[in-house]
Design an enzyme around this catalytic site. Structure first.
Site, PDB file in Angstrom:
ATOM      1  N   LEU A 190       0.838  -1.209   0.000  1.00 39.65           N
ATOM      2  CA  LEU A 190       0.000   0.000   0.000  1.00 39.65           C
ATOM      3  C   LEU A 190       0.868   1.251   0.000  1.00 39.65           C
ATOM      4  CD1 LEU A 190      -2.496  -1.154   2.751  1.00 39.65           C
ATOM      5  CD2 LEU A 190      -3.011  -0.908   0.324  1.00 39.65           C
ATOM      6  N   GLY A 191       2.068   1.096   0.491  1.00 39.15           N
ATOM      7  CA  GLY A 191       2.967   2.238   0.559  1.00 39.15           C
ATOM      8  C   GLY A 191       4.292   1.783   1.128  1.00 39.15           C
ATOM      9  N   GLY A 210       8.270   3.208   3.066  1.00 39.03           N
ATOM     10  CA  GLY A 210       9.050   4.281   3.688  1.00 39.03           C
ATOM     11  C   GLY A 210      10.403   3.732   4.107  1.00 39.03           C
ATOM     12  N   ASN A 211      11.114   4.478   4.905  1.00 43.55           N
ATOM     13  CA  ASN A 211      12.443   4.044   5.359  1.00 43.55           C
ATOM     14  C   ASN A 211      12.368   2.795   6.217  1.00 43.55           C
ATOM     15  OD1 ASN A 211      13.742   6.182   4.178  1.00 43.55           O
ATOM     16  ND2 ASN A 211      13.341   7.506   5.955  1.00 43.55           N
ATOM     17  N   PHE A 212      11.305   2.751   7.015  1.00 45.68           N
ATOM     18  CA  PHE A 212      11.154   1.670   7.987  1.00 45.68           C
ATOM     19  C   PHE A 212      10.912   0.321   7.314  1.00 45.68           C
ATOM     20  CE2 PHE A 212       7.147   3.417   6.813  1.00 45.68           C
ATOM     21  CZ  PHE A 212       6.363   2.302   6.595  1.00 45.68           C
ATOM     22  N   GLY A 213      10.370   0.344   6.097  1.00 49.83           N
ATOM     23  CA  GLY A 213       9.946  -0.883   5.429  1.00 49.83           C
ATOM     24  C   GLY A 213       8.755  -0.574   4.554  1.00 49.83           C
ATOM     25  N   VAL A 236       4.178  -0.901   3.888  1.00 47.84           N
ATOM     26  CA  VAL A 236       2.851  -1.171   4.433  1.00 47.84           C
ATOM     27  C   VAL A 236       2.134  -2.104   3.471  1.00 47.84           C
ATOM     28  CG1 VAL A 236       0.649  -0.170   5.117  1.00 47.84           C
ATOM     29  CG2 VAL A 236       2.760   1.064   5.590  1.00 47.84           C
ATOM     30  N   LYS A 248       2.041  -2.525   8.784  1.00 47.28           N
ATOM     31  CA  LYS A 248       3.321  -1.837   8.621  1.00 47.28           C
ATOM     32  C   LYS A 248       4.408  -2.848   8.957  1.00 47.28           C
ATOM     33  CE  LYS A 248       4.518   2.958   9.343  1.00 47.28           C
ATOM     34  NZ  LYS A 248       4.279   4.176  10.101  1.00 47.28           N
ATOM     35  N   ASP A 266       3.332  15.299  12.531  1.00 48.79           N
ATOM     36  CA  ASP A 266       3.494  14.987  11.112  1.00 48.79           C
ATOM     37  C   ASP A 266       2.148  15.031  10.408  1.00 48.79           C
ATOM     38  OD1 ASP A 266       4.797  14.378   8.790  1.00 48.79           O
ATOM     39  OD2 ASP A 266       5.256  12.298   9.301  1.00 48.79           O
TER      40      ASP A 266
HETATM   41  P1  ADP Z   1       5.555   6.741   6.917  1.00 47.11           P
HETATM   42  O1  ADP Z   1       6.047   6.898   8.289  1.00 47.11           O
HETATM   43  O2  ADP Z   1       6.549   6.095   5.993  1.00 47.11           O
HETATM   44  O3  ADP Z   1       5.016   8.007   6.320  1.00 47.11           O
HETATM   45  P2  ADP Z   1       2.778   5.844   7.000  1.00 47.11           P
HETATM   46  O4  ADP Z   1       2.195   5.346   8.260  1.00 47.11           O
HETATM   47  O5  ADP Z   1       2.370   7.224   6.598  1.00 47.11           O
HETATM   48  O6  ADP Z   1       4.351   5.696   7.060  1.00 47.11           O
HETATM   49  O7  ADP Z   1       2.388   4.812   5.850  1.00 47.11           O
HETATM   50  C1  ADP Z   1       2.932   4.884   4.538  1.00 47.11           C
HETATM   51  C2  ADP Z   1       1.852   4.617   3.494  1.00 47.11           C
HETATM   52  O8  ADP Z   1       1.252   3.338   3.683  1.00 47.11           O
HETATM   53  C3  ADP Z   1       0.704   5.602   3.533  1.00 47.11           C
HETATM   54  O9  ADP Z   1       0.973   6.747   2.781  1.00 47.11           O
HETATM   55  C4  ADP Z   1      -0.435   4.788   2.929  1.00 47.11           C
HETATM   56  O10 ADP Z   1      -0.367   4.803   1.520  1.00 47.11           O
HETATM   57  C5  ADP Z   1      -0.137   3.381   3.413  1.00 47.11           C
HETATM   58  N1  ADP Z   1      -0.886   3.124   4.656  1.00 47.11           N
HETATM   59  C6  ADP Z   1      -0.452   3.299   5.926  1.00 47.11           C
HETATM   60  N2  ADP Z   1      -1.382   2.969   6.823  1.00 47.11           N
HETATM   61  C7  ADP Z   1      -2.466   2.589   6.130  1.00 47.11           C
HETATM   62  C8  ADP Z   1      -3.791   2.150   6.493  1.00 47.11           C
HETATM   63  N3  ADP Z   1      -4.163   2.033   7.776  1.00 47.11           N
HETATM   64  N4  ADP Z   1      -4.664   1.857   5.510  1.00 47.11           N
HETATM   65  C9  ADP Z   1      -4.298   1.980   4.212  1.00 47.11           C
HETATM   66  N5  ADP Z   1      -3.085   2.387   3.804  1.00 47.11           N
HETATM   67  C10 ADP Z   1      -2.168   2.688   4.733  1.00 47.11           C
HETATM   68 MG    MG Z   2       3.386   9.061   6.285  1.00 52.97          MG
END
Ligand code: ADP
Ligand code: MG
Length: 604
Positions: free
Chosen positions: A333-334, A336-339, A341, A358, A450
């Protein structure tokens, strides 16, 4: 969905009081392990387990958790009250003894309904219809998926439906209404004080009206001064009908608000008389008369209610999700640095739930793991419809944070891909929801740090949730800001001047970020301060400049945006004010478009 999961249990009595429970146990013989179940009148959806051991009574409250499971605080979670009682029949697991013999309800003792039971369904439907514009199957879906939080939300306003609720009337008017007609002791009404959201209870005793202020603590619980605390106002009132809890006498007959049916506009408030205008709660010596006055007035319901056989309720253990209950999809779904989602499915006894997971990269060092644990710790404490809910942590091939799914994704992407089909009223609705979530965070003393359109996720076109608590902090009880030790990888364009200059973060700096998020939303996912770099933005702000009004944004909404960008955090509005303002913008847009037109917008 509204059926009480305990309704079929032969040892379940519904909303009876503690002393009634003890009466039933007495009549049934007081054997060790004799038990019954009743509704908890203090926590929503919870129960109380009452049992006998060594000729003494024990009462343990059973809480309904957000994921729909039930547990004695700190104890193992169970999928329903029946399973919980079965578990404790086999294993005392910290209770004084195992449950041995159910105290069965006799044929002439029906389950006593609570006053919220009959209202709940209508209130839920009304809310979903009005706020998310959903009907039919979509409405049922929303109610099922959001039930625990929705129920909490509607329960907190359910008092407005009660005959004793008189809305915003001045103290004198409350007195006038109480003096109308008969004046029995205990006749009462509840009114809203002129400061929004605080209440007062006015009651008759010896032909005199007493006023009690209703306090609300940081976690939102209501009480009269020095009294027990309740999730909602109507639960407090129900309790005070049974116990004095510091009042001159128990509440009796309701002073009925005859104007409620016509929804009369509230009367103009007169000058506030301040707290010293409140009658100090006289603690008359009614103790001795309690047992004769009413069988319900023995000891305090609160004592023993907080009994907890478990020692460390905050153990991370309770976040745990077993790996075999989790199906992880390959779909990302997305990232980031951590890994990344990933999409997934969580098996619960109540059914399967779509989740977002995540997943921490496996090569990540201890520090990053700790960061994720902190994020989980924060999310675990939050309970609001407009905030992504954490379901638990799973520590298997990787450390994984399991959250409810917001399948329509980040707000900025959603809006930029649907520029032609989404109205300004729709954006206003979503940003109002974000402001409600932020107001809740502000009340709970959390700073997000954030807040940005990329971290607002959508369940559907009409339903937004705040996410990404990776940078969030809980403030100490006496602190109103968090000071970062070092500046990190920060989203500078979203940060208020005091964050960048002094590394000071507060709900007021979140308000600044809310302003930027509004700008992003009303620009349909545009990038703020387009061509500028972080440090350039700082100079731009210091020189007194602000971003311009997005093309589609109404002027009065832009005014609020600019207020969020007030240079000094002291002069900046708080979320309480921002939310109020967003609400009125949204309502006036609905009115302008005749309501019906706005309501007919397409729903995904
Ligand atoms: P980061 O710390 O890298 O910004 P996020 O928590 O914002 O991490 O999650 C990164 C991406 O993963 C989000 O932009 C979204 O696209 C997807 N994502 C995160 N949480 C959810 C969720 N609960 N439902 C659907 N998509 C999610
Ligand atoms: Mg984010």
């Amino acid at each position: 969905m509204s059926t009480d999961p305990a309704a079929d249990l032969p040892f379940y009595y519904g909303s009876i009081s503690r002393s009634e429970a003890e009466q039933h146990l007495k009549l049934a013989g007081m054997a060790d392990g004799l038990f019954l179940l009743r509704r908890c009148i203090r926590s929503l959806g919870g129960y109380v387990l009452s049992f006998v051991f060594n000729l003494e009574f024990y009462h343990y409250s059973i809480e309904k958790q957000l994921n729909g499971t039930y547990c004695i605080i700190g104890g193992k979670a169970h999928c329903g009250p029946a399973e919980l009682c079965e578990f404790y029949s086999n294993d005392p697991d910290g209770l004084e003894c195992a449950l041995r013999k159910p105290c069965l309800r006799s044929l002439d003792t029906p389950i006593r309904p609570g006053i919220f039971d009959s209202l709940r369904d209508n209130l839920l439907r009304e809310y979903v219809k009005q706020n998310w514009n959903l009907e039919g199957e979509a409405m049922e879906q929303a109610i099922i998926s959001q039930a625990p939080q929705l129920e909490k939300l509607v329960a907190t306003t359910a008092h407005e439906q009660m005959p004793w609720y008189h809305g915003k009337i001045p103290r004198q008017e409350g007195e006038r209404r109480l003096y109308c007609g008969a004046q029995p002791d205990g006749k009462f009404l509840l009114r809203e004080r002129d400061q929004l959201g605080t209440f007062a209870l006015s009651m008759m005793y010896g032909k005199t009206v007493y006023h009690y202020q209703i306090l609300q603590d940081k976690s939102g619980k209501y009480s009269i001064p020095e009294g027990h605390k309740f999730d909602t106002v109507w639960q407090l009132v129900e309790y005070l009908k049974m116990k004095r809890d510091g009042l001159v006498t128990v509440l009796g007959e309701a002073c009925v608000n005859s104007q409620a049916a016509e929804k009369a506009p509230s009367l103009p408030a007169t000058r506030r008389s301040g707290t010293n205008g409140y009658t100090p709660p006289p603690r008359a010596s009614v103790e001795s008369s309690n047992s004769t006055d009413s069988p319900l007035c023995e000891d305090s319901e609160g004592q023993g209610m907080d009994s907890n056989p478990y020692h460390n309720p905050n153990e991370v253990k309770k976040f745990n999700i077993q790996r075999n209950l989790l199906l992880i999809d390959e779909l990302e779904l997305g990232s980031g640095n951590f890994g990344c989602v990933k999409k997934g499915i969580l098996n619960t006894k109540a059914g399967q739930i779509d989740v977002a997971i995540k997943v921490l990269k496996s090569d990540n060092e201890k520090l990053v793991k700790e960061e994720m644990m902190r994020e989980a710790e924060i999310m675990y404490q939050l309970n609001n419809l407009y905030i992504v809910r954490m379901l638990g942590l799973c520590n298997a091939e990787n450390l994984m944070l399991v959250m409810e799914m917001a399948s329509a994704g980040p707000l900025n992407k959603f809006l930029s891909s649907k520029k032609d089909s989404i109205s300004v009223a729709n954006i206003t609705l979503l940003m109002h929801q974000v402001s409600m979530g932020m107001k809740y965070l502000e009340e709970k003393n959390f700073v997000h740090r954030d807040l940005a359109a990329r971290n607002v996720l959508l369940v559907n076109q009409k339903f937004a949730k705040i996410s990404d608590f990776g940078l969030s902090k809980a403030l100490g009880a006496d602190d109103n800001y968090y000071k970062a030790r070092t500046a990190g990888k920060w989203p500078l364009k979203w940060y208020a001047p005091e964050c960048i200059k002094f590394r000071k973060f507060s709900s007021k700096s979140d308000v600044w970020s809310f302003g930027i998020t509004m700008w992003e939303a009303f620009s349909y996912g545009g990038k703020p301060y387009k061509k500028m770099k972080g440090p350039e933005v700082m100079h731009f702000i210091e020189d007194g400049n602000r971003m311009e009004c997005p093309a589609a944004c109404p002027e009065n909404v832009y005014t609020l945006m600019k207020e969020c960008w007030t240079y000094s955090h002291e002069d900046r509005p708080d979320f309480k004010k921002v939310e109020k303002s967003m609400k009125s913008h949204h309502q006036s847009m609905l009115k302008q478009s005749g309501g019906a037109a706005a309501a007919a917008e397409p729903v995904k």
